[in-house]
Structure formats: C-alpha cells, structure tokens
Design an enzyme around this catalytic site. Sequence first.
Site, mmCIF file in Angstrom:
data_model
loop_
_atom_site.group_PDB
_atom_site.id
_atom_site.type_symbol
_atom_site.label_atom_id
_atom_site.label_comp_id
_atom_site.label_asym_id
_atom_site.label_seq_id
_atom_site.Cartn_x
_atom_site.Cartn_y
_atom_site.Cartn_z
ATOM 1 N N ALA A 79 0.894 -1.257 0.167
ATOM 2 C CA ALA A 79 0.102 -0.029 0.103
ATOM 3 C C ALA A 79 0.706 1.149 0.136
ATOM 4 C CB ALA A 79 -0.921 0.012 1.201
ATOM 5 N N VAL B 110 -6.801 -4.399 -2.665
ATOM 6 C CA VAL B 110 -7.302 -5.563 -1.971
ATOM 7 C C VAL B 110 -7.138 -5.530 -0.697
ATOM 8 C CG1 VAL B 110 -7.219 -8.151 -2.254
ATOM 9 C CG2 VAL B 110 -6.279 -6.842 -4.051
ATOM 10 N N TYR C 243 -2.518 -4.023 -5.220
ATOM 11 C CA TYR C 243 -1.886 -4.106 -3.871
ATOM 12 C C TYR C 243 -2.696 -4.068 -2.808
ATOM 13 C CZ TYR C 243 -3.996 0.724 -3.365
ATOM 14 O OH TYR C 243 -4.945 1.645 -2.926
ATOM 15 N N CYS C 244 -2.196 -4.551 -1.549
ATOM 16 C CA CYS C 244 -2.814 -4.639 -0.169
ATOM 17 C C CYS C 244 -1.807 -4.218 0.635
ATOM 18 C CB CYS C 244 -3.221 -6.288 -0.083
ATOM 19 S SG CYS C 244 -1.646 -7.443 -0.204
ATOM 20 N N LYS C 245 -1.858 -4.349 1.958
ATOM 21 C CA LYS C 245 -1.181 -3.561 3.076
ATOM 22 C C LYS C 245 0.260 -3.986 2.614
ATOM 23 C CE LYS C 245 -0.704 -2.954 7.828
ATOM 24 N NZ LYS C 245 0.424 -3.350 8.483
#
Length: 156
Positions: A16, A36, A86-88
């Site tokens: 992120a 995401v 992307y995600c965290k």
Amino acid sequence: MLQLCKVTDGLLISNARSACSDDLIQKEAVTLCINVSKQQPFPATRVGTFRVPVYDDPHEDLYKYFDRCADAIHSEAGRGGRTVVYCKNGRSRSATVCVAYLMKHQSLSLTDAFEVVRSARSVVEPNPGFWSQLERYEQELKTRRSAGSGSNLSPT
C-alpha cells in the site's frame, strides 16, 4: 524502498505504501488501482480505482472477485493502461489476484502463474485459504475452457 513490481507490461504489484506514492503512480503510468483491502487508502492521483474489501484471512472469500479483477486488469491493458494491484504488505491478497489474472487471461497453470508473480515480487505468499481458492479457480477455468464457453479466455 518504494517500488511497483512489474508482473506483465500492464500489471504491477506492490504494498500500500508504494501504491499510494503519487510519484510512482505517475512514473509507472498507472491508470487503475485495485486495492485488495478494507482499510488501505488509494493514491491521491486521479486514476481508476476498484476496492476488493477483504482481510488477509484464510476464511475470506476472495474467489468471488477473481473474474471481476482479472477482467478489469485485462480490459485496462487492452486500452493501453496499467494496473497496480496492492494490499497492505503486497504479499497475500494482491498476489492472489495477480495469479488469478494470469491463470484466466494468459492461460497459465496455478504453479506457473505463481512463479511469474513471485519472480516479480519475491515476498509473495498467498495464505492457505487463498491458495485453495486459486486451486478451485484453476479447476473452474479448465471446466470453462473444455466446455467451449471460454471465447473470452484467449491468452492476451
């Protein structure tokens, strides 16, 4: 270090922090952000956005978003755009979505698709629940292809 990792010409994966770097988004000519996560922000830069509201939890149903995400990435690339998923941490959720895209639109096996994503971003590691959803998706795609309903499944 902030970076967007290139999976294909039209697909990037990151965490992120990197995906929310307006400089990187502009430098990499990103036109669509697939986020995401339930709580991570979007970049301030004006680009297309799509949120997949799931936690990195093996019990979450990410499967139901595979087709929608894969098709969004595919159509963005078809218009000459680039998508960042992307995600965290850029490890599990985003990797799962990228693998699903490669399986659907590049006709790769789960193993081959995972290797492509991992060679782009070495830390990727879908959680066990997401991995089993990818296995289910691989079977689903095989069934669709053999049924001949897969005219939209041709490799990009």
